[in-house]
Design a protein around this motif. Structure first.
Motif, short mmCIF file in Angstrom:
data_model
loop_
_atom_site.label_atom_id
_atom_site.label_comp_id
_atom_site.label_asym_id
_atom_site.label_seq_id
_atom_site.Cartn_x
_atom_site.Cartn_y
_atom_site.Cartn_z
N TYR F 70 0.82 -1.26 -0.04
CA TYR F 70 -0.03 -0.22 0.01
C TYR F 70 1.06 1.29 -0.23
O TYR F 70 0.49 2.27 -0.57
CB TYR F 70 -0.89 -0.02 1.31
CG TYR F 70 -1.78 1.28 1.19
CD1 TYR F 70 -3.04 1.37 0.31
CD2 TYR F 70 -1.87 2.12 2.22
CE1 TYR F 70 -3.83 2.49 0.51
CE2 TYR F 70 -2.53 3.27 2.32
CZ TYR F 70 -3.64 3.27 1.39
OH TYR F 70 -4.43 4.41 1.24
N GLY F 112 -9.56 1.48 9.83
CA GLY F 112 -9.63 1.42 8.24
C GLY F 112 -10.31 2.64 7.82
O GLY F 112 -9.78 3.42 6.84
N SER F 115 -7.67 5.44 8.14
CA SER F 115 -6.57 5.48 7.03
C SER F 115 -7.20 5.77 5.57
O SER F 115 -6.76 6.56 4.90
CB SER F 115 -6.32 3.86 6.70
OG SER F 115 -5.94 3.49 8.09
N LEU F 172 -7.24 -1.28 1.72
CA LEU F 172 -7.26 -1.17 3.21
C LEU F 172 -8.33 -2.21 3.93
O LEU F 172 -8.27 -2.34 5.08
CB LEU F 172 -8.11 0.37 3.50
CG LEU F 172 -7.11 1.43 3.14
CD1 LEU F 172 -7.90 2.81 3.03
CD2 LEU F 172 -5.91 1.43 3.98
#
Ligand code: NA
Ligand code: NA
Lengths: 130, 496, 238, 118, 621, 177, 84
Positions: F70, F112, F115, F172
């Protein structure tokens, strides 16, 4: 002058450019929301460049490797916190009643808040009715 | 016991203040008992220090961390400090007892902490031998004073504290600039070493620096026109705190002022500073006395009276002679005793009768005879009647200032004192010959004892001033005689 | 008009005062070496205190008395603010909850900032840190939680005694010095045993500086949190 | 009268002091006055720390090859730490007083906060 | 001297009144209190009598070391003279108080002022003087305070002004000489003046400040405004002492500045001359003369017995000041003598007024009348007092006034001498009124059961009445003593006869002539036309209705036409002047308070800025 | 999902904090390590409840691998974002068409969502204005026609989400769930 | 190390621009955004200074600054929306 320090210096240069860009965005954009659009991102990226670049540059100049570790820590912190503070600011700006720029095309958030307020009102009325 | 144990003077109130949060749960009354106990202990330590200094005749130099000055900070507990630290502790002890009756506002634990720290701050200001440390202790004192001024949490209290903070803040900032300049040109912060170097400092720098130091301290020392915060703070603060303000907080400022001024007596522009102080002191007396004349609130009236007496002390300290300083110190002692008594009794009336307006004092002679008696004695002493303590110091101050060529100033001060006589007289008449509502109030035994003790002290000094005058003389010499001060501080050889 | 006059008067007054102060400052030229006691510190700091950071050595050791006073000042502020804003029943003033972003972010950052604050005060003798910035950092961690949650409150029951204990600890360390080395605030760890002499520049050195800075860090952290707490609550009006 | 020669640092710090005092002298809002006081304090702290600076020298932390001869005067730095904390404490006290005042008087205009006078 | 060892003379004289006063206050029971008080007042008299020989031939010194200052006292012929007069009036006062007061408070403070006066008389250094001066003032002030706040305030303010002037003067003396002892200070000051170490203005200032201080206590116009109220609004027994002795402390102060301190003496010469007189003393003489005239006029106009006596006191002390200012031997001798006689007759007067008030409760002339037969002994005393005050031989008052008059003539001060005459005429006017309005004529019906004054009061009166006669008939007694410390130029031919360079007064022959004259008058009165008894109410004004406007009986508005004639002058009242001054200063106080402490923290910040500005301007310049 | 047991959460916290300590000190000095470890144990003891809910589960290799992947993906997006910014700022005509749009996310965990929000904020022309449950409100500097012209709310959300949230969610979702 | 002065200068200009926005506003959020940007830039600047002076220990100063600045900005942001 070695590769490491050259890379580092280059990063610093790019970083400062983005700093500059960020400040320019702050000046040029018409309202607070758009100013945030342009400046938060470039300030964050600029920081990454400057800070990590400094670390590389230092190591390249013969300072200890710890430099790069510490600069990465600072950079990571910025990376994690800047979007949060940007988010908090824009939310605060919206909720404190700063209107969108008049060239704005859509405001789903306003609709959402209104709908929510109505729902709450209805609920309250129902509660009173009982 | 080792003289270094005098550091307990600072350590004890500190550690005791820090302990308060741990016993918070015991409730207000227990905390007040604790407060009384600690102040009594402090008085014990102070008494020991006093005895040591006066029997050996040598100051105790506390070297924090074991570093010799100027490398470390020293506490210089000479004749003055030993005496005044004892006064600070005793007054605090009395006021801790007074707090039982007079302070009911919550939170008591915070009150106790602030109370102890106020005592600590004044003690430190008096004891320290380092100019920046003086600043720190001054800030401890004033920030505590801000908090205590606002403690009653009324609008007036907050207002008074606000004024105090703004003016005190300006004063301390400029004081710090003064320190900056003087440090910048000497490289040291130790007072003894500064005194040694004073003559060799760049004249412009020392002129500006000393002016700023004096300016900053003059705010704390309530000199006109820098004293505008004082009446409000005195009026708004809880009664015991007001007594402490008057009895030793302002004295600490005055002392610091005198100490610094005399330390720099070889500096350029010194004479001007002295003259300026004399003028400010004279105006202080004048303005304060006239402001007190028509006060309807007795506490505020006595506050103004206190300010005027402070002006008198400042005058004595700044006429620039040994006699003047001695007289000033003597007046400090006397004023501490008298004003403690006055604020104690007035505060007690405020608590019991429900206010300190003049109307509450009508017929007090029959309502609270003991309190009224003590208040009368205090008032008479404040006016400067013979056989009361202030008489002696006032005479010396006048003589000393005339001796130094300040006859006009002495005249103004005396003229203003006429006004003082008038308003105290009104108070006395109201108490004894004013209308009485037929009520009698039971007076507290401990407070009565304190008041009587102070009354007896006033009369004792008034009738036989010799022991206290001797004390004041050695304490005054301690301030005035700079070369002895320098000789007493064991400076190590740090220097060019 | 009055205001214009006042402003002009203020400016004139301040220009004169500024000129005067500048005259004084001109006598202390910028950038010159005029050290006297400072030089002594620099030359002896390592041997006498075991610290690398001369500022820290001065703050905690040579001029420890100032720092004790400084700690006291902050304690006074926390006590004073607490006394002044004391309410029998109180409640947070917050009207809205932070978004999930802020809430989660603060929860994740909280332990990190705590670690970092500790890092700052425990390395006081080695880096430009110390108890005060460390404590302030720790307080920031709590502040951020305050910002995120409507109903967050600091654990008073823990913090107030901790604040007192840390302060007492500081004085006690000083008193131990008085008992052992017959001077208040005497660095008994370094001066008596030279503990950590082999570690100069490493963590376990600096005499009692790390201990004191730890106490100060805890104290400052709890105090600043307490001040924030006092200010962010208001009386509940029935 | 000649213009005293002071460096840029002194000038900046001194300007802060004066600007702060100016604020105290002309602003009506208590909070602005308190902010002005903080500005004064900042200026003073800067002044204090610039007095200890020695051209071409580094922080008085004797690691990374810095010896006593390469370090600036450590004392003002130590002092300024204390001064800053004192400033913070004063500000905190002042703010809580301002909060109380606003509660009791409903205003922060200092011309209306004058119950105690005379 | 065997009875009281020399070392105890001064402390006993000084402190026994105060100590017994405190005891009387502590043991506040009937009889106990009075006994203690009388003892306290009696001790000084006894001790002083016993110490007469020693004091008149040498000195008795005494020093108290308080550590702060050494207090130095000396009993010599001068201080003995004053102290003895004080003690005499003091014991009379104590007897009077036994009848008029039932309060420990009164005893405490009256005896405190007694001690104060003794201290003032015996002091030989400035601090002792000031200390006891203040004690004296404080005691007397507390006596007034209990009775009338307004009057006490007036008294207090003026006293404090006086005291502080004295303090300032003392400070100025000390500043230049480094000593507080009279003799040393004045010598040093003289020396310094000669060497130019002290400017003339400096010494003048000292002198003026002292005069201000003493002038207040002596009640010199215009510093007299406190006197009527303070004397009147008081226990009248105490007033006998207050007016009889305390005012003499002021006189004593004049004597100190004029004669005890050679340096100040020297400045009279330095101040130059005016029409052949030393300017300084000439001013004093005129101050006295103005006091005599103004106070006597005011006394005449009073409707209240206490006010009359009070103004009379002020006027009589004016004589003494005047005489001191005339500044020749005879006049000064007269002044000294008048100190004695005034103390005696005015003390007596006040005790009489005490008796009247005690027995009738009235103070205004219109309420009195015909008391001679109800209080015969008091009446006899009043007669003595009136004769003495009016200066009628063979009372003490005549001898002293005669000397003063002679002195003024000798000094070629006819105008001043004229004021003495005028004063005497006015005094005659008011004592006549006192005599008639109170003692003769129709007695108001509510005074029918008035009794004679109580015994202690009568004893007190007797104590004072006797010297009036004794020193009147034997003026030589007093003059001999006075000659010990002043070169008066008065020759004592015998106890009964004294001579000045311009005349001789033989009291005995005058007395004899007078007795013969009186005898003849008595015979005429007895054997002459019988007086008819007339009803007062229906014959006065020939039956016309008695309007308020012209109701001029001796008991009411008797001298009203005089008041109307003086209308223009009476507009200018010193009382009102001081009142206005007080209001002015209160207004100033309010203005200062409201203006300076205006409550605005920004203004306060400006004060700080201004001080910085002053510092800056000083630094920049 | 559910919460992991306390030990797991505690241990995970300790590990992360200790790693942070090492990075902070940038030193492997034994003294630092000892102190750091003790400190991690202590700090974790009262912060673990808020720090993690899945505990050691976070260290599952798949998650770590996705996380690693990521980072470059995100950095690339970010650099693109900044070039976009540069274009808009430096362009003399200031080409902007701002508005607030509505997206939905499939992410469940708070971490999550955080993010995602941060990623959105740092990437082209978007800032997360608020997150309410699964609804994201995004300030967009150039609202494209497809979103602006959407007929229904659902279409609007779909179009916006495809542009804004989807690209990050795929990573994610695995990393944080 | 020649370039570093240039970078410092560039950063200074950026800061000045941000300062302009701070002074001009017009709204409070505008000023806050300016502050946020300034703090971010300053953090970078401090790290760069660490290199300029060759002292790694200065980096932790930058981190402390970043932490405090973050706390401050969040506080103001929450104050804006009444979330304090
Ligand atoms: Na930031
Ligand atoms: Na300050």
């Amino acid at each position: 002058m070695n590769v490491l320090s050259a890379t580092g210096e280059a990063l610093v240069l790019i970083g400062t450019f983005f700093y500059f860009l960020s400040a320019l965005g702050l000046i040029r954009m018409p309202d607070v929301y758009n100013r945030m659009q342009t400046s938060t991102k470039s300030a964050t990226l600029g920081s990454l460049g400057v800070i990590i670049g400094t670390g590389l540059w230092a190591v390249g100049m013969g300072h200890s490797v710890a430099w790069i570790v510490q600069t990465v820590v600072v950079a990571t912190f910025i990376l994690l916190t800047n979007p949060i503070s940007a988010h908090a600011l824009i939310r605060g700006a919206y909720r404190s009643g700063i209107p969108l720029w008049n060239g704005s095309v859509v405001d789903k958030y306003g609709e959402h808040l209104k709908a929510k307020a109505e729902a709450a009102e209805n609920e309250k009325n129902e509660g009173d009715g009982e | 016991m080792n003289g270094q144990y005098a550091s307990l003077l600072v350590a004890l109130p500190l550690i005791s203040a820090f302990f308060v949060p741990l016993i918070k749960g015991l409730g207000g009354r227990a905390i007040k008992y604790y407060l009384t106990l600690i102040t009594a202990l402090q008085a014990g330590v102070a008494a020991w220090v006093f005895k040591t200094v006066y029997t050996t005749g040598k100051p105790i130099i506390v070297m924090a961390g074991g570093w010799r000055p100027p490398v470390g900070i020293d506490l210089y507990i000479g004749h003055f400090a030993a005496l005044f630290v004892l006064i600070v502790a005793l007054v605090s002890f009395f006021m801790a007892i007074f707090s039982f009756d007079s302070v009911s506002t919550e939170p008591t634990d915070k009150y106790a902490m602030l109370f102890l720290l106020l005592m600590l701050g004044a003690t430190g200001m008096i004891a320290t031998g380092d100019i920046f440390n003086l600043f720190v202790f001054m800030e401890i004192t004033s920030i505590t004073a801000y908090a205590l001024t606002a403690y009653n949490k009324t609008g007036e209290a907050a207002e008074a504290a606000m004024k105090y903070i703004v003016l005190g803040g300006i004063g301390s900032s400029f004081f710090l600039i003064g320190i900056t300049l003087i440090y910048g040109s000497t490289g040291t912060l130790n007072m003894a070493q500064l005194a040694q170097l004073a003559g060799s400092i760049n004249p412009t720098v020392i002129k500006v620096g000393l002016s700023l130091l004096v300016f900053g301290l003059a705010v704390e020392a309530e000199l006109f026109p820098l004293n505008a915060w004082a009446p409000d703070a005195y009026q708004a603060a809880p009664h015991p705190v007001t007594a402490m303000f008057s009895a030793f907080v302002v004295k600490a400022g005055l002392y610091a002022l005198a100490r610094l001024v005399y330390l720099f007596s070889h500096a350029a522009g010194w004479d001007f500073i002295l003259k300026l102080l004399v003028i400010m002191a004279t105006l202080t007396v004048f303005a304060a006395e006239f402001s007190a004349l028509r006060q309807r609130d007795v506490k505020r009236m006595i506050a103004y009276s206190s300010i005027s007496q402070v002006g008198l002390i400042a005058l004595a300290l700044s006429v620039g002679s040994q006699l003047g300083v001695q007289a000033g110190v003597f007046h400090m002692i006397n004023h501490a005793v008298v004003k403690t008594l006055l604020f104690l009794t007035v505060g007690y009336v405020g608590v019991k009768v429900g206010g300190t307006g003049i109307e509450n004092f009508s017929g007090l002679g029959r309502k609270m005879p003991l309190t009224a008696f003590a208040l009368t004695v205090g008032a008479l002493a404040a006016v400067g009647i013979p056989l009361f303590n202030i008489f002696w110091s006032k005479v010396w101050i006048i003589i000393a200032s005339i001796e130094q060529g300040y006859a006009w100033e002495a005249g103004v001060v005396l003229a203003a004192s006429v006004v003082e006589a008038v308003y105290y007289l009104r108070l006395i008449h109201t108490m004894w010959f004013g209308g009485w509502d037929g009520m009698r109030i039971r007076e507290s035994l401990p407070l009565g004892t304190i008041a009587l003790f102070l009354v007896l002290l006033i009369l004792a000094i008034g009738v036989y001033p010799n022991p206290f005058w001797t004390l004041a003389k050695s304490a005054g010499t301690d301030i005035f005689n700079v070369s002895r001060y320098i000789a007493n501080v064991p400076l190590m050889g740090v220097g060019p | 008009m009055v205001s214009v006059l006042k402003r002009s008067l203020a400016i004139i007054t301040l220009l004169i005062i500024g000129y005067w102060l500048a005259q004084g400052l001109a006598g202390v030229p910028f950038g010159q070496d005029r050290m006297l006691v400072g030089k002594y510190y620099l030359e002896n700091v390592k041997a006498q205190t075991g610290a690398v950071n001369a500022v820290t050595a001065i703050v905690v050791n040579y001029r420890g008395f100032d720092t004790l006073g400084e700690v006291t000042v902050l304690f006074i502020a926390s006590t004073g603010v607490g006394a002044l804003l004391w309410r029998r029943k109180k409640r947070r003033t917050a009207k809205t909850e932070g978004s999930v972003v802020l809430r989660t972010g603060s929860e994740l950052l909280f332990p990190f900032i705590l670690m970092f604050g500790t890092y700052i005060f425990i390395h006081g003798h080695l880096t430009p840190g110390g108890g005060f910035p460390g404590g302030a950092t720790i307080a920031t961690a709590f502040l951020i939680l305050y910002m995120a949650f409507v109903d967050y409150e600091i654990p008073h029951r823990l913090f107030e005694p901790l604040e007192g204990l840390a302060g007492m600890g500081y004085v006690l360390v000083g008193l131990i010095g008085l008992a052992i080395g017959s001077y208040f605030l005497f660095d008994w760890i370094w001066q008596t045993w030279h503990w950590g002499a082999a570690n100069l520049g490493r963590l376990f050195s600096g005499g009692f500086i790390p201990i004191i800075y730890t106490l100060i860090g805890l104290k400052v952290g709890t105090e600043l949190s307490g001040i924030v707490d006092s200010m962010l609550t208001e009386e509940v009006r029935e | 009268m000649s213009v005293p020669h002071i460096g840029l640092y002194y000038f900046g710090a001194l300007s802060l002091v004066l600007v702060g005092i100016y604020g105290v002298l002309v602003k009506k809002n208590l909070l602005k006055i308190l902010i002005s006081l903080s500005i004064v304090e900042t200026g003073v702290n800067l002044l204090l720390i610039s007095v200890g600076y020695i051209t071409g020298r580094s922080a008085p932390i004797l690691s990374e090859g810095i010896g006593p001869k390469q370090a600036v005067d450590p004392i003002p730095q130590a002092l300024v730490l204390t001064a800053i904390v004192i400033g913070v404490a004063t500000t905190a006290m002042a703010l809580s007083v301002a909060i109380t005042l606003y509660e009791k008087y409903g205003t922060l205009n200092i011309e209306e906060i004058r119950r105690l006078r005379g | 001297m065997t009875l009281v060892p020399e070392a105890y003379v001064v402390p006993l004289t000084l402190f026994s009144p105060l100590v017994f006063g405190v005891l009387a206050w502590l043991f506040d029971r009937d009889w106990v209190r009075e006994t203690l008080g009388v003892i306290g007042a009696a001790v000084p008299l006894t001790v002083l009598s016993l110490a007469y020989e020693k004091a008149s031939s040498g000195t008795i010194s005494y020093t108290i070391d308080t550590g702060v200052f050494k207090l130095h006292f000396v009993l010599n012929s001068l201080s003995w003279y004053f102290a003895f007069i004080g003690a005499l009036v003091g014991i009379a006062m104590a007897f009077g108080l036994s009848s008029t007061s039932r309060r420990g408070y009164d005893w405490l403070f009256s005896l405190m002022s007694f001690t104060g006066v003794m201290g003032v008389f015996l002091a030989r250094d400035f601090v002792s003087l000031f200390l006891f001066w203040e004690l004296m003032t404080f005691g007397s002030f507390m006596m007034v305070l209990r009775r009338n706040r307004h009057e006490s305030l007036k008294y207090f303010v003026l006293s404090v002004i006086g005291a502080y002037s004295m303090l300032l003067a003392i400070g100025m003396v000390y500043a230049k000489t480094g000593t507080l002892d009279y003799a040393m200070a004045s010598q040093t000051l003289l020396l310094l003046t000669k060497m130019g170490g002290v400017s003339k203005a400096y010494v003048d200032t000292i002198f003026a400040l002292f005069l201000l201080a003493f002038g207040v206590k002596a009640g010199v116009v215009p510093l007299h405004v406190w006197a009527p109220g303070a004397y009147g609004e008081n226990d009248q027994s105490y007033t006998s002492f207050f007016s009889g002795v305390l005012s003499k402390a002021g006189v004593y102060g004049f004597i100190i500045t004029l004669f005890v301190m050679p340096s100040l003496y020297g400045i009279y010469f330095a101040m130059g001359t005016f029409h052949g007189h030393l300017t300084g003393t000439y001013l004093i003489a005129w101050a006295g003369a103005v006091t005599v005239v103004v106070a006597s006029f005011l006394a005449v106009l009073q409707e209240d017995i206490r006010k009359l006596l009070a103004y009379s006191s002020v006027g009589q002390v004016g004589y003494i000041i005047l005489a001191l200012g005339v500044f020749n031997g005879v006049a000064v001798g007269g002044a000294m003598f008048h100190v004695l006689s005034h103390a005696m007759f005015k003390g007596l007067f006040w005790l009489i007024s005490a008796a009247l008030i005690l027995r009738t409760g009235k103070t205004r002339f219109e309420d009195f009348g015909g008391l001679a037969e109800k209080m015969p002994v008091t009446f006899a005393m009043a007669l003595i007092a009136v004769l003495s005050l009016a200066g009628i031989p063979p009372m003490a008052g005549f001898a002293s006034k005669w000397l003063i008059y002679e002195g003024a003539i000798q000094a070629h001060m006819p105008l001043v001498a004229g004021t003495i005459f005028l004063g005497s005429a006015l005094a005659f006017a008011y004592v006549v009124r006192f005599l008639y309005a109170v003692w003769f004529g129709q007695r108001p019906s509510d005074l029918d059961d008035v009794r004679e004054a109580p015994l202690p009061l009568l004893v007190g009166m007797t104590v004072l009445a006797i010297p009036n006669i004794v020193f009147g008939i034997a003026p030589g007694l007093a003059v001999r003593l006075i000659n010990r410390f002043f070169n008066t130029n008065i020759t004592v031919n015998s106890y009964y006869s004294i001579s000045t360079p311009t005349g001789t007064y033989n009291a005995l022959s005058v007395t004899l002539v007078l007795i013969v004259g009186l005898a003849i008058a008595g015979l005429v009165y007895i054997y002459g036309a019988n007086a008819r008894k007339i009803k007062v109410t229906n014959t006065y004004q020939s039956g016309n209705p008695v309007t308020e406007e012209y109701n001029l009986v001796i008991r009411r508005n008797f001298y009203r036409p005089l008041a109307e004639a003086l209308d223009f002058w009476l507009k200018y009242s010193w009382d009102r002047f001081y009142e206005r001054l007080a209001n002015l200063s209160e207004d100033f106080a309010d203005w200062l308070r409201e203006g300076f402490y205006n409550g605005n923290v920004q203004s306060y910040s400006w004060y700080l800025a201004i001080i910085l500005l002053i510092l800056a301007i000083w630094g920049v310049l | 999902m559910g919460e992991a047991n306390r030990f797991s959460r505690y241990a995970y916290t300790v590990i992360v904090l200790f790693l942070i300590w090492i990075l902070l000190t940038a030193s492997l000095d034994r003294q630092e390590l000892i102190f750091g470890f003790l400190l991690s144990l202590f700090v974790a003891s009262f912060t673990y409840p808020m720090f993690t809910s899945r505990g050691l589960g976070n260290l599952h290799p798949r998650r770590v691998a996705y996380a690693m992947a990521y980072v470059p993906y995100f950095l690339w997006a970010m650099i693109m974002a900044n070039l976009d910014v540069a274009y808009r700022v430096l362009h003399p005509k200031r080409p902007i068409r701002p508005g607030i749009v509505h997206c939905k996310t499939v992410l469940k965990s708070n971490t999550g969502k955080l993010s995602l929000a941060n990623s959105i904020t740092l990437t082209p022309g978007t800032i997360t204005l608020d997150v309410d449950g699964e609804d994201y409100f995004i300030h967009w500097i150039w609202v494209p026609d497809e979103v602006l012209g959407a007929k229904t709310e659902g279409e609007h959300v779909e179009n916006a989400s495809r542009n804004i949230t989807r690209p990050f969610e795929k990573f994610l979702k695995v990393i944080f769930g | 190390m020649i370039g570093i002065n240039v970078y410092l200068a560039l950063i200074a200009i950026a800061t000045l621009l941000a300062m302009y926005r701070f002074l001009v506003g017009p709204t409070t959020p505008d000023r806050l955004v300016a502050v946020d940007i300034m703090t971010t830039i300053t953090t970078g600047l401090m790290v760069l200074f660490a290199l300029y002076y060759g002292r790694m220990i200065y980096i932790s100063v930058a981190l402390v600054y970043a932490v405090l600045a973050f706390g401050g900005v969040i506080a103001f942001a929450r104050y804006l929306e009444g979330g304090l």
